[in-house]
Design a protein around this motif. Structure first.
Motif, short mmCIF file in Angstrom:
data_model
loop_
_atom_site.label_atom_id
_atom_site.label_comp_id
_atom_site.label_asym_id
_atom_site.label_seq_id
_atom_site.Cartn_x
_atom_site.Cartn_y
_atom_site.Cartn_z
N THR A 30 0.85 -1.19 0.00
CA THR A 30 0.00 0.00 0.00
C THR A 30 0.88 1.25 0.00
O THR A 30 1.92 1.26 0.66
N PRO A 31 0.49 2.28 -0.72
CA PRO A 31 1.28 3.52 -0.72
C PRO A 31 1.31 4.13 0.67
O PRO A 31 0.27 4.37 1.28
N THR A 32 2.51 4.36 1.19
CA THR A 32 2.67 4.81 2.57
C THR A 32 3.68 5.94 2.65
O THR A 32 4.74 5.88 2.02
N ASP A 33 3.34 6.96 3.41
CA ASP A 33 4.25 8.07 3.68
C ASP A 33 4.62 8.05 5.16
O ASP A 33 3.74 7.92 6.01
N ILE A 85 -1.28 13.58 0.13
CA ILE A 85 -1.40 12.35 0.90
C ILE A 85 -2.77 11.69 0.73
O ILE A 85 -3.08 10.72 1.41
N ASP A 87 -5.59 9.33 0.02
CA ASP A 87 -5.70 7.89 -0.15
C ASP A 87 -4.38 7.13 0.09
O ASP A 87 -4.18 6.04 -0.43
N ARG A 88 -3.48 7.72 0.85
CA ARG A 88 -2.23 7.05 1.20
C ARG A 88 -2.25 6.77 2.70
O ARG A 88 -2.87 7.49 3.47
N ASN A 89 -1.56 5.74 3.11
CA ASN A 89 -1.35 5.49 4.54
C ASN A 89 -0.32 6.49 5.03
O ASN A 89 0.72 6.68 4.38
N PRO A 115 -6.34 11.08 3.90
CA PRO A 115 -5.47 9.92 3.71
C PRO A 115 -6.26 8.63 3.96
O PRO A 115 -7.34 8.66 4.56
N LYS A 116 -5.71 7.52 3.52
CA LYS A 116 -6.35 6.23 3.75
C LYS A 116 -6.36 5.90 5.24
O LYS A 116 -7.35 5.40 5.77
#
Length: 171
Positions: A30-33, A85, A87-89, A115-116
Motif C-alpha cells: 500500500t502507498p505509505t508516507d 497524501i 488515499d495514502r497510509n 489519507p487512507k
C-alpha cells in the motif's frame, strides 16, 4: 550499563527490527508516507526505513508550538509536507509522545487531506500522561517519570547519541 543510560544501541536496534516486522505486515503493498515531525525522529526514521520492505515515501512536517503553557497542542506549521497524501497510509513519526496534544492536533490537520489511514510511530511514549485519543501508534518503548534525551530527542549533549539517557539520573 553506564549511569543514566536506560536503552543502549542494541536494545534500540532490536526494538526497531520488531517494529519493522509489524509495519511490513500492516502496510505491505500500500502507498505509505512516513512524515517526520520536526527533527526528533530523524535517526529513528532513517534506521527504520533502511530495514523496511514497504514502499515508503518520506516527508517532513516542521512546526512550532504557539504556547507551551496552554498545552493545547496547537501548532504553527513552518514547513508543510511536499506531496499530496490523499488515499495514502500516513505514519507520523516523532521522538516522544508525552501528552499527545500536538500529535492529536497534527492528525486532525492531516485528516483534512483524506489519507487512507493515519498512524503514529515514536521512540517512546509516556502512556500515563497521554490526554487524547490517538490513532493507532507504535512505540519502541514506554516510559514513566524519566526525562529522556538521546537518539534525536532533546537538544543537549546526548541528543545525537544512539542511546536513551534518563537525565534525572545525572542530577
Amino acid at each position: 550499563m553506564n549511569k543514566g543510560i536506560i536503552k543502549d544501541s542494541i536494545e534500540i536496534n532490536s526494538a526497531i527490527v520488531n517494529l519493522s516486522k509489524t509495519i511490513n505486515q500492516n502496510f505491505n503493498h500500500t502507498p505509505t508516507d512516513i512524515i517526520t515531525m520536526n527533527n526528533a525522529a530523524k535517526y529513528f526514521v532513517e534506521d527504520l526505513i533502511d530495514i523496511l520492505d514497504v514502499d515508503i515515501r518520506q516527508q517532513s512536517l516542521k512546526f512550532k508550538n504557539y504556547n507551551h503553557s496552554t498545552h493545547s497542542g496547537e501548532v504553527c506549521i513552518t514547513k508543510d509536507i511536499e506531496y499530496p497524501i490523499f488515499d495514502r497510509n500516513i505514519i507520523l513519526a516523532d521522538g516522544m509522545i508525552i501528552s499527545g496534544s500536538t500529535h492529536f492536533y497534527l492528525c486532525n490537520y492531516l485528516e483534512q487531506s483524506k489519507p487512507k489511514s493515519i498512524s503514529i510511530i515514536c521512540i517512546g511514549i509516556k502512556p500515563a500522561l497521554v490526554k487524547h485519543k490517538l490513532p493507532d501508534y507504535y512505540s519502541l518503548f514506554e516510559f514513566n517519570e524519566e526525562w529522556i534525551e538521546g537518539y534525536g530527542i532533546g537538544d543537549g549533549e546526548y541528543s545525537s547519541q544512539k542511546c536513551l539517557v534518563d537525565l534525572k539520573k545525572y542530577k
